[in-house]
Design a protein around this motif. Structure first.
Motif, PDB file in Angstrom:
ATOM      1  N   LEU A 164       0.694  -1.133   0.029  1.00 39.03           N
ATOM      2  CA  LEU A 164       0.169  -0.064  -0.003  1.00 39.03           C
ATOM      3  C   LEU A 164       0.751   0.953  -0.006  1.00 39.03           C
ATOM      4  CD1 LEU A 164      -2.807   1.302   0.121  1.00 39.03           C
ATOM      5  CD2 LEU A 164      -2.654   1.450   2.610  1.00 39.03           C
ATOM      6  N   GLN A 165       0.686   2.023  -1.007  1.00 43.91           N
ATOM      7  CA  GLN A 165       1.314   3.372  -1.025  1.00 43.91           C
ATOM      8  C   GLN A 165       0.761   4.613  -1.101  1.00 43.91           C
ATOM      9  OE1 GLN A 165       4.618   3.040  -4.172  1.00 43.91           O
ATOM     10  NE2 GLN A 165       4.127   0.855  -4.592  1.00 43.91           N
ATOM     11  N   GLN A 166      -0.894   4.419  -1.219  1.00 43.32           N
ATOM     12  CA  GLN A 166      -1.335   5.530  -1.125  1.00 43.32           C
ATOM     13  C   GLN A 166      -2.645   5.292  -0.276  1.00 43.32           C
ATOM     14  OE1 GLN A 166      -1.315   8.225  -3.273  1.00 43.32           O
ATOM     15  NE2 GLN A 166       0.511   7.425  -4.024  1.00 43.32           N
ATOM     16  N   PHE A 167      -2.515   6.464   0.827  1.00 41.96           N
ATOM     17  CA  PHE A 167      -3.597   6.151   2.028  1.00 41.96           C
ATOM     18  C   PHE A 167      -4.752   7.075   1.848  1.00 41.96           C
ATOM     19  CE2 PHE A 167       0.693   5.565   3.294  1.00 41.96           C
ATOM     20  CZ  PHE A 167       0.554   4.523   4.042  1.00 41.96           C
ATOM     21  N   GLY A 168      -5.987   6.425   2.018  1.00 42.26           N
ATOM     22  CA  GLY A 168      -7.333   7.273   1.901  1.00 42.26           C
ATOM     23  C   GLY A 168      -8.022   7.489   2.977  1.00 42.26           C
ATOM     24  N   GLY A 169      -9.285   7.954   2.893  1.00 37.54           N
ATOM     25  CA  GLY A 169     -10.047   8.125   3.976  1.00 37.54           C
ATOM     26  C   GLY A 169     -11.161   7.113   4.079  1.00 37.54           C
ATOM     27  N   LEU A 170     -12.189   7.525   4.876  1.00 41.43           N
ATOM     28  CA  LEU A 170     -13.424   6.479   5.087  1.00 41.43           C
ATOM     29  C   LEU A 170     -14.247   6.418   3.877  1.00 41.43           C
ATOM     30  CD1 LEU A 170     -14.138   7.502   8.792  1.00 41.43           C
ATOM     31  CD2 LEU A 170     -12.586   5.714   8.041  1.00 41.43           C
ATOM     32  N   ALA A 171     -15.079   5.227   3.979  1.00 44.10           N
ATOM     33  CA  ALA A 171     -16.228   4.985   2.926  1.00 44.10           C
ATOM     34  C   ALA A 171     -17.031   4.076   3.716  1.00 44.10           C
ATOM     35  CB  ALA A 171     -15.895   4.446   1.632  1.00 44.10           C
ATOM     36  N   PRO A 172     -17.710   4.668   4.890  1.00 44.73           N
ATOM     37  CA  PRO A 172     -18.783   3.856   5.302  1.00 44.73           C
ATOM     38  C   PRO A 172     -19.642   2.902   4.946  1.00 44.73           C
ATOM     39  CG  PRO A 172     -18.211   5.702   6.722  1.00 44.73           C
ATOM     40  CD  PRO A 172     -17.834   6.014   5.295  1.00 44.73           C
ATOM     41  N   LYS A 173     -20.184   3.197   3.813  1.00 47.68           N
ATOM     42  CA  LYS A 173     -21.427   2.655   3.263  1.00 47.68           C
ATOM     43  C   LYS A 173     -20.665   1.385   2.501  1.00 47.68           C
ATOM     44  CE  LYS A 173     -23.149   4.187  -0.869  1.00 47.68           C
ATOM     45  NZ  LYS A 173     -23.681   4.985  -1.870  1.00 47.68           N
ATOM     46  N   ILE A 174     -19.549   1.260   2.092  1.00 41.63           N
ATOM     47  CA  ILE A 174     -18.922   0.197   1.601  1.00 41.63           C
ATOM     48  C   ILE A 174     -18.445  -0.921   2.550  1.00 41.63           C
ATOM     49  CG2 ILE A 174     -17.094  -0.538  -0.220  1.00 41.63           C
ATOM     50  CD1 ILE A 174     -17.476   2.290  -1.179  1.00 41.63           C
ATOM     51  N   ALA A 175     -18.816  -2.156   2.205  1.00 42.51           N
ATOM     52  CA  ALA A 175     -18.230  -3.271   2.930  1.00 42.51           C
ATOM     53  C   ALA A 175     -16.639  -3.106   2.978  1.00 42.51           C
ATOM     54  CB  ALA A 175     -18.726  -4.534   2.648  1.00 42.51           C
ATOM     55  N   ASP A 217       5.467   9.590  10.552  1.00 40.03           N
ATOM     56  CA  ASP A 217       5.164   9.698   9.217  1.00 40.03           C
ATOM     57  C   ASP A 217       5.397   8.298   8.631  1.00 40.03           C
ATOM     58  OD1 ASP A 217       4.399  12.156   9.858  1.00 40.03           O
ATOM     59  OD2 ASP A 217       5.914  13.010   8.364  1.00 40.03           O
ATOM     60  N   VAL A 218       4.556   7.753   7.623  1.00 43.48           N
ATOM     61  CA  VAL A 218       4.471   6.463   7.040  1.00 43.48           C
ATOM     62  C   VAL A 218       4.381   6.946   5.573  1.00 43.48           C
ATOM     63  CG1 VAL A 218       3.585   4.406   6.918  1.00 43.48           C
ATOM     64  CG2 VAL A 218       3.968   5.159   9.035  1.00 43.48           C
ATOM     65  N   SER A 219       5.246   6.365   4.886  1.00 39.47           N
ATOM     66  CA  SER A 219       4.984   6.481   3.433  1.00 39.47           C
ATOM     67  C   SER A 219       4.283   5.112   2.263  1.00 39.47           C
ATOM     68  CB  SER A 219       6.378   6.887   2.657  1.00 39.47           C
ATOM     69  OG  SER A 219       7.275   5.951   2.707  1.00 39.47           O
ATOM     70  N   ARG A 220       4.557   4.041   3.229  1.00 39.78           N
ATOM     71  CA  ARG A 220       4.268   2.764   2.232  1.00 39.78           C
ATOM     72  C   ARG A 220       4.271   1.699   3.475  1.00 39.78           C
ATOM     73  NH1 ARG A 220       8.057   0.969  -2.435  1.00 39.78           N
ATOM     74  NH2 ARG A 220       6.888  -1.104  -3.331  1.00 39.78           N
ATOM     75  N   VAL A 221       3.230   0.579   3.196  1.00 43.67           N
ATOM     76  CA  VAL A 221       3.430  -0.259   4.088  1.00 43.67           C
ATOM     77  C   VAL A 221       3.210  -1.524   3.171  1.00 43.67           C
ATOM     78  CG1 VAL A 221       1.884  -1.880   5.838  1.00 43.67           C
ATOM     79  CG2 VAL A 221       2.090   0.700   5.870  1.00 43.67           C
ATOM     80  N   THR A 222       4.080  -2.619   3.379  1.00 43.05           N
ATOM     81  CA  THR A 222       4.163  -3.759   2.465  1.00 43.05           C
ATOM     82  C   THR A 222       4.223  -5.115   3.424  1.00 43.05           C
ATOM     83  OG1 THR A 222       5.599  -2.507   0.921  1.00 43.05           O
ATOM     84  CG2 THR A 222       5.540  -4.788   0.841  1.00 43.05           C
ATOM     85  N   LEU A 223       3.301  -5.937   3.043  1.00 38.34           N
ATOM     86  CA  LEU A 223       3.357  -7.374   3.699  1.00 38.34           C
ATOM     87  C   LEU A 223       3.789  -8.263   2.718  1.00 38.34           C
ATOM     88  CD1 LEU A 223       1.534  -6.027   5.890  1.00 38.34           C
ATOM     89  CD2 LEU A 223       0.091  -7.836   6.080  1.00 38.34           C
ATOM     90  N   ALA A 224       4.580  -9.238   3.037  1.00 39.48           N
ATOM     91  CA  ALA A 224       5.145 -10.309   2.104  1.00 39.48           C
ATOM     92  C   ALA A 224       5.508 -11.606   2.769  1.00 39.48           C
ATOM     93  CB  ALA A 224       6.397  -9.796   1.443  1.00 39.48           C
ATOM     94  N   THR A 225       5.646 -12.500   1.759  1.00 41.24           N
ATOM     95  CA  THR A 225       5.807 -13.873   2.175  1.00 41.24           C
ATOM     96  C   THR A 225       7.463 -14.304   2.880  1.00 41.24           C
ATOM     97  OG1 THR A 225       6.034 -14.715  -0.162  1.00 41.24           O
ATOM     98  CG2 THR A 225       3.929 -14.777   0.997  1.00 41.24           C
ATOM     99  N   SER A 226       8.242 -13.397   2.315  1.00 34.87           N
ATOM    100  CA  SER A 226       9.406 -13.613   2.629  1.00 34.87           C
ATOM    101  C   SER A 226      10.222 -12.228   2.806  1.00 34.87           C
ATOM    102  CB  SER A 226      10.230 -14.386   1.654  1.00 34.87           C
ATOM    103  OG  SER A 226      10.383 -13.894   0.363  1.00 34.87           O
ATOM    104  N   MET A 227      11.296 -12.205   3.370  1.00 35.52           N
ATOM    105  CA  MET A 227      12.223 -11.005   3.472  1.00 35.52           C
ATOM    106  C   MET A 227      12.687 -10.627   2.135  1.00 35.52           C
ATOM    107  SD  MET A 227      12.585  -9.713   6.396  1.00 35.52           S
ATOM    108  CE  MET A 227      12.312  -9.901   8.185  1.00 35.52           C
ATOM    109  N   GLY A 228      12.973 -11.604   1.307  1.00 35.58           N
ATOM    110  CA  GLY A 228      13.708 -11.274  -0.285  1.00 35.58           C
ATOM    111  C   GLY A 228      12.318 -10.624  -0.831  1.00 35.58           C
ATOM    112  N   GLU A 229      11.486 -10.933  -0.835  1.00 32.99           N
ATOM    113  CA  GLU A 229      10.153 -10.013  -1.394  1.00 32.99           C
ATOM    114  C   GLU A 229      10.049  -8.593  -0.881  1.00 32.99           C
ATOM    115  OE1 GLU A 229       6.504 -11.874  -1.185  1.00 32.99           O
ATOM    116  OE2 GLU A 229       7.191 -13.766  -1.906  1.00 32.99           O
ATOM    117  N   LEU A 230      10.338  -8.351   0.291  1.00 32.67           N
ATOM    118  CA  LEU A 230      10.386  -6.935   0.701  1.00 32.67           C
ATOM    119  C   LEU A 230      11.443  -6.005   0.092  1.00 32.67           C
ATOM    120  CD1 LEU A 230       9.881  -7.448   4.543  1.00 32.67           C
ATOM    121  CD2 LEU A 230       8.278  -6.653   2.894  1.00 32.67           C
TER     122      LEU A 230
END
Length: 530
Positions: free
Chosen positions: A6-17, A517-530
């Motif tokens: 995730l590199q772009q952070f957004g706001g809320l949209a409560p009407k959407i699941a 401050d945070v600019s990006r969040v990444t989840l991966a299956t291995s350190m190599g992917e990060l």
């Protein structure tokens, strides 16, 4: 192998699941700023000096002082007169419409100290003839005889002149150049308008019209005057024929283009004489289909919001305003939610935030809220202000939210203030709580933010590590859920890259909190992917 990045952070949209939110949209987006592209914290507000009343609900900056009111519907405008020596301020919502000035507004304690009723009343009684003095030397010559009528007006200490009395009975003057006329003038019994003078006018026939011309000005206490002005020496034409005071229940005062003030009473829209906010001619009144809730300016026009549809009024003079009823059927549920954002306005409706400009009106938050989810923000309690390019709102006595019209991001914050004032000269939003005045989001202290992502559905995945891109990992907290189970809770993370508790799951979500401050969040299956 699958990854979540995730590199772009957004706001809320409560009407959407939560599983169907757009990428970047959040389940929680609190105390954040998103306009830089990074996930940043809002700053706290800063205490500033200012004497306010207890339980203040409206604030207004007046020179180096502050006006405060316990009513939440007070609307104030500065004098439209250039370099006004009295620094007048006109306002509604605190009883009958009022005016104050640098002569009476400030002093020890909370301001304004004093005010006068707005407008100038018409005299109740007409001028009454006492006598016509001196003898007509040529009683048989009727060629120069005059039949006169007299009217009088009241004038305030600010030089504001009101409408005339009714005309006197006809007065015959056989020798106008020699004879003088003595008259009894009306007495103002109750003076709540700062009236200090009277003016006398007399009729003169020009063509087919009878008009009134200036004879003299007198102290308010004067009850008897003598007109000895020769026919060729009378003064200027009376111009305040319809300069009526505003109705005592007028609300929502605003100042628009060309010095025109506007207000309302019920379903009646009222306009003042240009640059004369004390004069409200009846000819300028406009009746609308719905009761009016509030008025705001948008560029060179007026937006009028009602219990039904919004209206758009535009024109260069109050007698030539063109009216457009918008097709959008969205009422305004809170007058204090109505905010001038420049060339358009925003207000709270039963279904969300509405934007109105000359070419139309739209439900701005239609993709974010349905009617049910919008009620969480108690729209009837909203009071809002422009800050930078944001619509900043407080609601329910406890919380607030920000809406960014440029991106459509809707975020919340956990602070509440009772009143606000957008000071254009300083580009500051002032807010108040109780008697404490503050500047919004100007402190060096950051608020603790919280951003919880959407639910990402990634079938049969096993994320084992994560990277949170930040320069201050010691100020960032991080949580991860797998199929709704919290598997990682780091407070703080202390390092950008770290391992997650092993888990195979389909639904993944994470939360970033803290002040870093945070600019990006990444989840991966291995350190190599990060």
């Amino acid at each position: 192998m699958p990854s979540l990045d995730l590199q772009q952070f957004g706001g809320l949209a409560p009407k959407i699941a939560s599983r169907k939110l757009p990428d970047g949209a959040a389940q929680t987006s609190n105390n954040v700023r998103l306009d830089s592209g990074d996930l940043q914290s809002l700053f706290d507000s800063t205490n500033v000096a200012g004497t306010l009343r207890a339980n203040t609900k409206t604030i207004y900056k007046y020179n180096n002082d502050w006006f405060s009111f316990t009513e939440d519907n007070v609307s104030l405008i500065a004098s439209p007169v250039a370099q006004d020596q009295y620094d007048r301020v006109y306002y509604t919502g605190n009883g009958f419409p009022k005016v104050t000035s640098n002569l009476i507004a400030t002093g020890a304690g909370a301001d304004p100290q004093a005010s006068y009723q707005l407008g100038v009343p018409a005299p109740v009684d007409v001028p009454v003839l006492v006598s016509v003095n001196n003898t007509d030397p040529d009683a048989e010559d009727f060629s120069d005889d005059e039949t006169r009528f007299y009217v009088m007006t009241y004038v305030t200490a600010y030089g504001e002149e009101g409408p005339p009395s009714g005309p006197s009975a006809a007065i015959e003057v056989p020798a106008p150049s020699l004879q003088t006329v003595t008259l009894e003038l009306d007495v103002l019994v109750t003076n709540t308008y700062n009236v200090t003078k009277k003016r006398l006018y007399r009729s003169s026939t020009t063509g087919n019209d009878t008009e009134f011309f200036f004879v003299g000005e007198y102290p308010l206490a004067t009850t008897q005057v003598t007109d000895n002005v020769a026919p060729l020496a009378i003064g200027a034409l009376l111009e305040t024929e319809d300069y009526l005071p505003p109705p005592s229940n007028m609300q929502g005062l605003v100042l628009g283009p060309n010095g025109i003030a506007a207000g309302f009473a019920g379903n009646e829209l009222l306009f003042s004489e240009p640059f004369l906010p004390y004069a409200w001619p009846s000819a300028y009144k406009r009746s609308l289909e719905f009761d009016i809730v509030g008025i705001a300016t948008a560029g060179t026009s007026f937006v009028v919001v009602t219990t039904g549809k919004p209206y758009f009024f535009t024109g260069v003079s109050p007698d030539s305003m063109s009216e457009t009823q918008m097709e959008l059927s969205q009422s305004c549920v809170s007058a204090r939610s109505l905010v001038d954002m420049g060339n358009y306005v925003i207000y709270a409706s039963p279904d969300g935030l509405v934007g109105v400009q000359e070419n139309g009106a739209e439900l701005l938050t239609e993709k974010i809220f349905d009617k049910r989810s919008w009620q969480t923000y108690q729209p009837s309690t909203i009071h809002a202000y422009k800050w930078e390019d944001f619509y900043v709102a407080f609601y329910g006595g406890t919380s607030g939210f920000m809406y960014d019209p440029n991106t459509g991001h809707f975020t919340t914050f956990d602070q509440y203030y009772d009143a606000g004032f957008n000071d254009l000269s300083e580009d500051e939003l002032y807010v108040s709580s109780g008697t404490q005045l503050k500047t919004w989001s100007t402190s060096t202290t950051k608020l603790n933010k919280a951003y919880k992502s959407k639910v990402y559905r990634i079938t049969d995945s096993s994320f084992s590590c994560a990277k949170v891109h930040t320069d201050n990992p010691e100020l960032v907290n991080f949580k991860v859920w797998a199929d709704g189970v919290l598997i990682t809770d780091l407070a703080p993370i202390n390092t950008e890259v770290f391992r997650l508790a092993p888990r195979r799951a389909t639904d993944w979500e994470f939360e970033v909190s803290g002040t870093g401050d945070v600019s990006r969040v990444t989840l991966a299956t291995s350190m190599g992917e990060l």
